[in-house]
Write an enzyme that holds these catalytic residues in place. Structure first.
Site, PDB file in Angstrom:
ATOM      1  N   LYS A  46      -1.165  -1.022  -4.412  1.00 51.08           N
ATOM      2  CA  LYS A  46      -2.348  -0.240  -4.031  1.00 51.08           C
ATOM      3  C   LYS A  46      -1.922   1.197  -3.798  1.00 51.08           C
ATOM      4  O   LYS A  46      -0.966   1.465  -3.084  1.00 51.08           O
ATOM      5  CB  LYS A  46      -2.946  -0.846  -2.756  1.00 51.08           C
ATOM      6  CG  LYS A  46      -3.848   0.066  -1.935  1.00 51.08           C
ATOM      7  CD  LYS A  46      -4.604  -0.734  -0.880  1.00 51.08           C
ATOM      8  CE  LYS A  46      -4.918   0.090   0.362  1.00 51.08           C
ATOM      9  NZ  LYS A  46      -5.626  -0.710   1.386  1.00 51.08           N
ATOM     10  N   ASP A  65     -14.160  -1.457   2.692  1.00 52.04           N
ATOM     11  CA  ASP A  65     -13.246  -1.563   3.835  1.00 52.04           C
ATOM     12  C   ASP A  65     -13.979  -0.981   5.042  1.00 52.04           C
ATOM     13  O   ASP A  65     -14.714  -1.698   5.744  1.00 52.04           O
ATOM     14  CB  ASP A  65     -11.936  -0.817   3.502  1.00 52.04           C
ATOM     15  CG  ASP A  65     -10.954  -0.699   4.657  1.00 52.04           C
ATOM     16  OD1 ASP A  65     -11.286  -1.105   5.776  1.00 52.04           O
ATOM     17  OD2 ASP A  65      -9.830  -0.165   4.454  1.00 52.04           O
ATOM     18  N   SER A 113       0.853  -1.189   0.000  1.00 49.71           N
ATOM     19  CA  SER A 113       0.000   0.000   0.000  1.00 49.71           C
ATOM     20  C   SER A 113       0.891   1.241   0.000  1.00 49.71           C
ATOM     21  O   SER A 113       1.779   1.373   0.843  1.00 49.71           O
ATOM     22  CB  SER A 113      -0.883  -0.047   1.255  1.00 49.71           C
ATOM     23  OG  SER A 113      -1.674   1.106   1.372  1.00 49.71           O
ATOM     24  N   GLY A 128      -4.714  -4.321   6.214  1.00 46.89           N
ATOM     25  CA  GLY A 128      -3.757  -4.062   7.291  1.00 46.89           C
ATOM     26  C   GLY A 128      -3.934  -2.686   7.881  1.00 46.89           C
ATOM     27  O   GLY A 128      -4.598  -1.812   7.310  1.00 46.89           O
ATOM     28  N   ASP A 171      -7.256   3.043  -3.382  1.00 47.81           N
ATOM     29  CA  ASP A 171      -7.995   3.108  -2.108  1.00 47.81           C
ATOM     30  C   ASP A 171      -8.327   4.565  -1.804  1.00 47.81           C
ATOM     31  O   ASP A 171      -7.433   5.384  -1.583  1.00 47.81           O
ATOM     32  CB  ASP A 171      -7.149   2.510  -0.980  1.00 47.81           C
ATOM     33  CG  ASP A 171      -7.928   2.397   0.340  1.00 47.81           C
ATOM     34  OD1 ASP A 171      -9.107   2.823   0.389  1.00 47.81           O
ATOM     35  OD2 ASP A 171      -7.351   1.870   1.317  1.00 47.81           O
ATOM     36  N   LYS A 185      -3.130   5.124  -2.669  1.00 49.81           N
ATOM     37  CA  LYS A 185      -4.133   5.950  -2.003  1.00 49.81           C
ATOM     38  C   LYS A 185      -4.520   7.085  -2.939  1.00 49.81           C
ATOM     39  O   LYS A 185      -3.635   7.707  -3.558  1.00 49.81           O
ATOM     40  CB  LYS A 185      -3.555   6.504  -0.700  1.00 49.81           C
ATOM     41  CG  LYS A 185      -3.227   5.420   0.333  1.00 49.81           C
ATOM     42  CD  LYS A 185      -4.492   4.800   0.887  1.00 49.81           C
ATOM     43  CE  LYS A 185      -4.166   3.838   2.035  1.00 49.81           C
ATOM     44  NZ  LYS A 185      -5.375   3.262   2.629  1.00 49.81           N
ATOM     45  N   GLU A 199     -11.222   0.777  -3.617  1.00 54.41           N
ATOM     46  CA  GLU A 199     -11.577   0.499  -2.227  1.00 54.41           C
ATOM     47  C   GLU A 199     -12.272   1.716  -1.613  1.00 54.41           C
ATOM     48  O   GLU A 199     -11.793   2.848  -1.738  1.00 54.41           O
ATOM     49  CB  GLU A 199     -10.261   0.201  -1.484  1.00 54.41           C
ATOM     50  CG  GLU A 199     -10.398  -0.577  -0.206  1.00 54.41           C
ATOM     51  CD  GLU A 199      -9.024  -0.846   0.425  1.00 54.41           C
ATOM     52  OE1 GLU A 199      -8.024  -1.022  -0.319  1.00 54.41           O
ATOM     53  OE2 GLU A 199      -8.945  -0.862   1.653  1.00 54.41           O
ATOM     54  N   LYS A 203     -10.447  -6.565   7.702  1.00 57.54           N
ATOM     55  CA  LYS A 203      -9.440  -6.256   8.721  1.00 57.54           C
ATOM     56  C   LYS A 203      -9.961  -6.770  10.042  1.00 57.54           C
ATOM     57  O   LYS A 203     -10.988  -6.287  10.529  1.00 57.54           O
ATOM     58  CB  LYS A 203      -9.222  -4.740   8.826  1.00 57.54           C
ATOM     59  CG  LYS A 203      -8.524  -4.120   7.641  1.00 57.54           C
ATOM     60  CD  LYS A 203      -8.264  -2.652   7.870  1.00 57.54           C
ATOM     61  CE  LYS A 203      -7.722  -2.023   6.605  1.00 57.54           C
ATOM     62  NZ  LYS A 203      -7.623  -0.559   6.708  1.00 57.54           N
TER      63      LYS A 203
HETATM   64  O1  OSB Z   1      -7.495   1.948   4.262  1.00 64.69           O
HETATM   65  O2  OSB Z   1      -6.463   0.120   4.117  1.00 64.69           O
HETATM   66  C1  OSB Z   1      -6.564   1.231   4.611  1.00 64.69           C
HETATM   67  C2  OSB Z   1      -3.602   1.822   6.956  1.00 64.69           C
HETATM   68  C3  OSB Z   1      -4.188   2.563   7.954  1.00 64.69           C
HETATM   69  C4  OSB Z   1      -5.509   2.914   7.824  1.00 64.69           C
HETATM   70  C5  OSB Z   1      -6.248   2.498   6.706  1.00 64.69           C
HETATM   71  C6  OSB Z   1      -5.664   1.733   5.712  1.00 64.69           C
HETATM   72  C7  OSB Z   1      -4.301   1.420   5.828  1.00 64.69           C
HETATM   73  C8  OSB Z   1      -3.551   0.687   4.807  1.00 64.69           C
HETATM   74  C9  OSB Z   1      -2.365  -0.068   5.331  1.00 64.69           C
HETATM   75  O3  OSB Z   1      -3.778   0.771   3.621  1.00 64.69           O
HETATM   76  C10 OSB Z   1      -1.928  -1.250   4.565  1.00 64.69           C
HETATM   77  C11 OSB Z   1      -0.879  -2.039   5.348  1.00 64.69           C
HETATM   78  O4  OSB Z   1      -1.037  -2.290   6.560  1.00 64.69           O
HETATM   79  O5  OSB Z   1       0.119  -2.406   4.726  1.00 64.69           O
HETATM   80 MG    MG Z   2      -8.663   0.822   2.897  1.00 66.26          MG
END
Ligand code: OSB
Ligand code: MG
Length: 381
Positions: free
Chosen positions: A171, A248, A145, A300, A198, A173, A223, A272
């Site tokens: 992935k 999510d 990510s 995660g 995401d 953001k 996402e 999660k």
């Molecule tokens: O939206 O998936 C998410 C981390 C903190 C809060 C929200 C998200 C995330 C990640 C982390 O995308 C992914 C990882 O733990 O490698």
């Molecule tokens: Mg997410």
């Protein structure tokens, strides 16, 4: 084999990220969490991680709320009590409403302790609660990510680095103004990589026509485009996009998942364990995904090795069909709380620990250092 809870210890920790994760809800520059140790009268201790955050950004919980809830409400409920299995612990924890990440951290420590009591790895122990045919796999398929960067070129640089390290699923953001052009640039350099975006709730239904432009880039999924607690409006968006919509934030329970499936809001689930309140609820959600053949992956929260080892055990189960947000240790921390570090295999997988319980060693001196780092911040207490 029953287990009697003797003590519950909480360790608020702070760790520096190797690479921060900037999302549509803010810049996460520092890892903050609460590590939990649950010891039993039989002399077994299990570890769990409450993946709360420095600020209420992704979820509503913080280090302060986790300590408050554990000390004042969870400890009195558990200490001195005997439980038949971790689901019985979860049943008691459900009497506390909300606080999913906190409950998940405590429950995870109980899962680790019970798995040790049964002399099984956590992955194998999970499978004992599932129908036949759900034996764990030795490796979990993973991706990485990547946060929002100041420029598209900076994003391309880090993607090149991750692809060279062996990650086969990327992935990114996104947020309004940081989406279509980014996807176009990444696709033109990496036409074949498994790519997903995401949004962390950055859009509304009024952005539907804008989001349709993303259909041009052969994305694995998008996402959580809409509200963090919304399912209904996603049911209006999901059928209008070719890109599969993954939920999510807004799936916090098995009931939420049933609703999302019924009204056509969801095509993929990011599960999660922290968000849904722990592994007991996660296994229930896992079964619904398996029954409905809903594509599933494990997300995660930038966990330390304690939380990541447990997430990997869940990710090893066969109805987890897509690459997970569980990356190698060096993507997150210079020095993690556990040993050995997780490394990426050549096929973009991580080997699931096969030792008993979470299968990694918790380094007490590093916990102490991370607690001192948290205390020296004197933040939000
Ligand atoms: O939206 O998936 C998410 C981390 C903190 C809060 C929200 C998200 C995330 C990640 C982390 O995308 C992914 C990882 O733990 O490698
Ligand atoms: Mg997410």
């Amino acid at each position: 084999m029953p287990l009697t809870v003797q003590s519950l210890e909480v360790y608020p920790i702070a760790l520096t990220y190797v690479e921060p994760l900037k999302t549509s809800f803010g810049d996460q520059t520092l890892k903050a969490a609460v590590v939990v140790r649950l010891c039993s009268a039989e002399g077994i201790c299990g570890w769990g991680e409450a993946s709360v955050e420095l600020r209420p950004g992704y979820g509503s919980e913080t280090v302060g709320t986790a300590i408050h809830i554990i000390r004042n409400f969870i400890e009195p409920l558990l200490v001195g009590q005997t439980f038949a299995d971790p689901h019985a612990v979860a049943a008691v924890l459900r009497s506390i409403r909300g606080h999913h990440h906190t409950r998940a951290g405590v429950e995870a420590a109980a899962w680790d302790a019970f798995a040790q009591l049964h002399d099984l790895s956590l992955a194998r122990y999970f499978a004992t609660f599932l129908p036949d045919g759900h034996a764990p796999r030795p490796v979990a398929s993973v991706g990485v990510s990547i946060g929002m960067k100041p420029t598209i070129e900076a994003s391309l640089d880090i993607i090149r680095k991750r692809v060279n390290e062996g990650y086969r699923r990327i992935k990114l953001k996104i947020a309004p103004g940081w989406d279509v052009e980014l996807a176009r640039a990444v696709r033109s350099e990496f036409p074949d990589i498994a790519l997903m975006l995401d949004a962390n709730s950055a859009y509304t239904l009024r952005d539907t026509e804008h989001l349709k432009q993303l259909d041009a880039f052969n994305l694995l999924m998008i996402e959580q485009p809409l509200g963090h607690d919304d399912i209904y409006q996603h049911s209006k968006l999901t059928p209008q996009l070719q890109t599969p919509v993954c939920l999510d934030e807004s799936i916090k329970s098995t009931d939420d998942l049933h609703l999302a499936l019924d009204i056509g809001a969801i095509r993929i689930l990011n599960l999660k364990p922290a968000r849904v309140g722990g592994f007991s609820e996660s296994l229930s959600i896992y079964r619904v995904c398996a029954e409905h053949q809903l594509p599933l992956w494990i997300g995660g929260m930038m966990e330390t090795g304690i939380g990541r080892a447990a997430n990997l055990a869940l990710a090893s189960l066969p109805a987890v069909t897509l690459p997970c947000d569980i990356s190698a240790t060096d993507r997150y921390y210079v020095e993690d709380l556990t040993e050995p570090p997780f490394t990426l295999n050549a096929d973009s997988t991580i080997t699931v620990p096969d030792g008993i319980g979470i299968g990694v060693r918790v380094e007490m001196d590093r916990i102490a250092k991370a607690v001192a780092a948290w205390e020296s911040m004197r933040a939000y207490v």
